[in-house]
Motif scaffolding. Sequence first.
Motif, PDB file in Angstrom:
ATOM      1  N   ALA A  40     -19.579  21.843   4.184  1.00  0.00           N
ATOM      2  CA  ALA A  40     -19.237  21.351   5.517  1.00  0.00           C
ATOM      3  C   ALA A  40     -17.934  21.998   5.956  1.00  0.00           C
ATOM      4  N   GLU A  41     -17.718  22.015   7.240  1.00  0.00           N
ATOM      5  CA  GLU A  41     -16.472  22.538   7.771  1.00  0.00           C
ATOM      6  C   GLU A  41     -15.346  21.578   7.393  1.00  0.00           C
ATOM      7  N   ILE A  42     -14.232  22.115   6.943  1.00  0.00           N
ATOM      8  CA  ILE A  42     -13.105  21.272   6.560  1.00  0.00           C
ATOM      9  C   ILE A  42     -12.445  20.740   7.834  1.00  0.00           C
ATOM     10  N   PRO A  43     -12.342  19.426   7.943  1.00  0.00           N
ATOM     11  CA  PRO A  43     -11.723  18.875   9.156  1.00  0.00           C
ATOM     12  C   PRO A  43     -10.225  19.153   9.156  1.00  0.00           C
ATOM     13  N   PRO A  44      -9.623  19.258  10.337  1.00  0.00           N
ATOM     14  CA  PRO A  44      -8.186  19.498  10.389  1.00  0.00           C
ATOM     15  C   PRO A  44      -7.434  18.293   9.812  1.00  0.00           C
ATOM     16  N   VAL A  45      -6.286  18.558   9.200  1.00  0.00           N
ATOM     17  CA  VAL A  45      -5.464  17.478   8.658  1.00  0.00           C
ATOM     18  C   VAL A  45      -4.800  16.763   9.837  1.00  0.00           C
ATOM     19  N   PRO A  46      -5.023  15.457   9.968  1.00  0.00           N
ATOM     20  CA  PRO A  46      -4.446  14.743  11.101  1.00  0.00           C
ATOM     21  C   PRO A  46      -2.928  14.638  10.991  1.00  0.00           C
ATOM     22  N   ARG A  47      -2.297  14.550  12.135  1.00  0.00           N
ATOM     23  CA  ARG A  47      -0.842  14.437  12.193  1.00  0.00           C
ATOM     24  C   ARG A  47      -0.421  13.048  11.695  1.00  0.00           C
ATOM     25  N   THR A  48       0.543  13.008  10.796  1.00  0.00           N
ATOM     26  CA  THR A  48       1.020  11.749  10.232  1.00  0.00           C
ATOM     27  C   THR A  48       1.867  11.006  11.248  1.00  0.00           C
ATOM     28  N   MET A  49       1.695   9.696  11.279  1.00  0.00           N
ATOM     29  CA  MET A  49       2.504   8.861  12.162  1.00  0.00           C
ATOM     30  C   MET A  49       3.947   8.832  11.677  1.00  0.00           C
ATOM     31  N   ALA A  50       4.871   8.862  12.599  1.00  0.00           N
ATOM     32  CA  ALA A  50       6.284   8.630  12.304  1.00  0.00           C
ATOM     33  C   ALA A  50       6.678   7.436  13.162  1.00  0.00           C
ATOM     34  N   VAL A  51       6.977   6.319  12.521  1.00  0.00           N
ATOM     35  CA  VAL A  51       7.243   5.079  13.246  1.00  0.00           C
ATOM     36  C   VAL A  51       8.623   4.558  12.868  1.00  0.00           C
ATOM     37  N   ASP A  52       9.546   4.593  13.803  1.00  0.00           N
ATOM     38  CA  ASP A  52      10.876   4.036  13.550  1.00  0.00           C
ATOM     39  C   ASP A  52      10.769   2.541  13.321  1.00  0.00           C
ATOM     40  N   GLY A  53      11.448   2.066  12.300  1.00  0.00           N
ATOM     41  CA  GLY A  53      11.433   0.630  12.017  1.00  0.00           C
ATOM     42  C   GLY A  53      10.260   0.173  11.174  1.00  0.00           C
ATOM     43  N   GLY A  54       9.366   1.062  10.800  1.00  0.00           N
ATOM     44  CA  GLY A  54       8.252   0.701   9.935  1.00  0.00           C
ATOM     45  C   GLY A  54       7.001   0.283  10.688  1.00  0.00           C
ATOM     46  N   ILE A  55       5.978  -0.031   9.939  1.00  0.00           N
ATOM     47  CA  ILE A  55       4.673  -0.423  10.478  1.00  0.00           C
ATOM     48  C   ILE A  55       4.397  -1.850  10.024  1.00  0.00           C
ATOM     49  N   ASP A  56       4.006  -2.713  10.941  1.00  0.00           N
ATOM     50  CA  ASP A  56       3.711  -4.105  10.590  1.00  0.00           C
ATOM     51  C   ASP A  56       2.561  -4.169   9.597  1.00  0.00           C
ATOM     52  N   VAL A  57       2.664  -5.115   8.665  1.00  0.00           N
ATOM     53  CA  VAL A  57       1.582  -5.330   7.711  1.00  0.00           C
ATOM     54  C   VAL A  57       0.546  -6.251   8.332  1.00  0.00           C
ATOM     55  N   ASN A  58      -0.678  -6.202   7.819  1.00  0.00           N
ATOM     56  CA  ASN A  58      -1.780  -6.980   8.373  1.00  0.00           C
ATOM     57  C   ASN A  58      -2.047  -8.284   7.649  1.00  0.00           C
ATOM     58  N   TYR A  59      -1.533  -8.418   6.434  1.00  0.00           N
ATOM     59  CA  TYR A  59      -1.775  -9.634   5.665  1.00  0.00           C
ATOM     60  C   TYR A  59      -0.636  -9.836   4.675  1.00  0.00           C
ATOM     61  N   GLU A  60      -0.492 -11.073   4.215  1.00  0.00           N
ATOM     62  CA  GLU A  60       0.558 -11.430   3.276  1.00  0.00           C
ATOM     63  C   GLU A  60       0.412 -10.633   1.984  1.00  0.00           C
ATOM     64  N   ASP A  61       1.519 -10.172   1.456  1.00  0.00           N
ATOM     65  CA  ASP A  61       1.590  -9.395   0.210  1.00  0.00           C
ATOM     66  C   ASP A  61       0.974  -8.005   0.316  1.00  0.00           C
ATOM     67  N   GLN A  62       0.698  -7.520   1.532  1.00  0.00           N
ATOM     68  CA  GLN A  62       0.228  -6.138   1.688  1.00  0.00           C
ATOM     69  C   GLN A  62       1.381  -5.197   1.365  1.00  0.00           C
ATOM     70  N   PRO A  63       1.155  -4.161   0.565  1.00  0.00           N
ATOM     71  CA  PRO A  63       2.230  -3.185   0.339  1.00  0.00           C
ATOM     72  C   PRO A  63       2.597  -2.522   1.672  1.00  0.00           C
ATOM     73  N   PRO A  64       3.890  -2.384   1.949  1.00  0.00           N
ATOM     74  CA  PRO A  64       4.279  -1.747   3.212  1.00  0.00           C
ATOM     75  C   PRO A  64       3.683  -0.345   3.339  1.00  0.00           C
ATOM     76  N   LEU A  65       3.342   0.016   4.574  1.00  0.00           N
ATOM     77  CA  LEU A  65       2.814   1.350   4.858  1.00  0.00           C
ATOM     78  C   LEU A  65       3.975   2.316   5.008  1.00  0.00           C
ATOM     79  N   ILE A  66       3.739   3.578   4.712  1.00  0.00           N
ATOM     80  CA  ILE A  66       4.785   4.602   4.806  1.00  0.00           C
ATOM     81  C   ILE A  66       4.854   5.088   6.261  1.00  0.00           C
ATOM     82  N   PRO A  67       5.992   4.889   6.931  1.00  0.00           N
ATOM     83  CA  PRO A  67       6.083   5.249   8.352  1.00  0.00           C
ATOM     84  C   PRO A  67       6.583   6.664   8.612  1.00  0.00           C
ATOM     85  N   HIS A  68       6.341   7.581   7.684  1.00  0.00           N
ATOM     86  CA  HIS A  68       6.778   8.975   7.864  1.00  0.00           C
ATOM     87  C   HIS A  68       5.852   9.896   7.072  1.00  0.00           C
TER      88      HIS A  68
END
Length: 145
Positions: A40-68
């Motif tokens: 298959a054709e290799i899909p392009p690598v998507p651009r990573t989000m850069a979020v100042d102040g972090g990314i909100d978690v969706n549930y209790e005890d979720q490991p924080p997401l990397i904002p960079h």
Amino acid sequence: MKKINVALAFGVLSVSIQATPLFAETVQSLRGDIPVEKPAEIPPVPRTMAVDGGIDVNYEDQPPLIPHSIDKTRITLNQNSCLSCHSREYSKTENAVRPPKSHYKTRDGKKLKQISTGRYFCTQCHVPQAYTKPLVQNDFKSQPE
């Protein structure tokens, strides 16, 4: 004559019913119509989000997401470049999130001076986010507290 375990008999019956083509669902591959044996054709690598102040978690005890981006991050047995910003030693000067105390303890609760080996490979739990379309429909809603 031996007694038949009702739960076992019911389990075998339900598995055999589910395995029949009558109940089979059509599985759609993320590759689309391209057969598995064809490249298959290799899909392009998507651009990573850069979020100042972090990314909100969706549930209790979720490991924080990397904002960079972590494209140049190296985590090997001998090197963890996450710790060049996120360790106790550098987190203040780098204005980075410091790992919680739990990352500096063994499974038995013994306090350590360095990150525990069980917490050393950060990307086992923490992941970056990218600007992409969802691969599958997701209607997850977190429960209000």
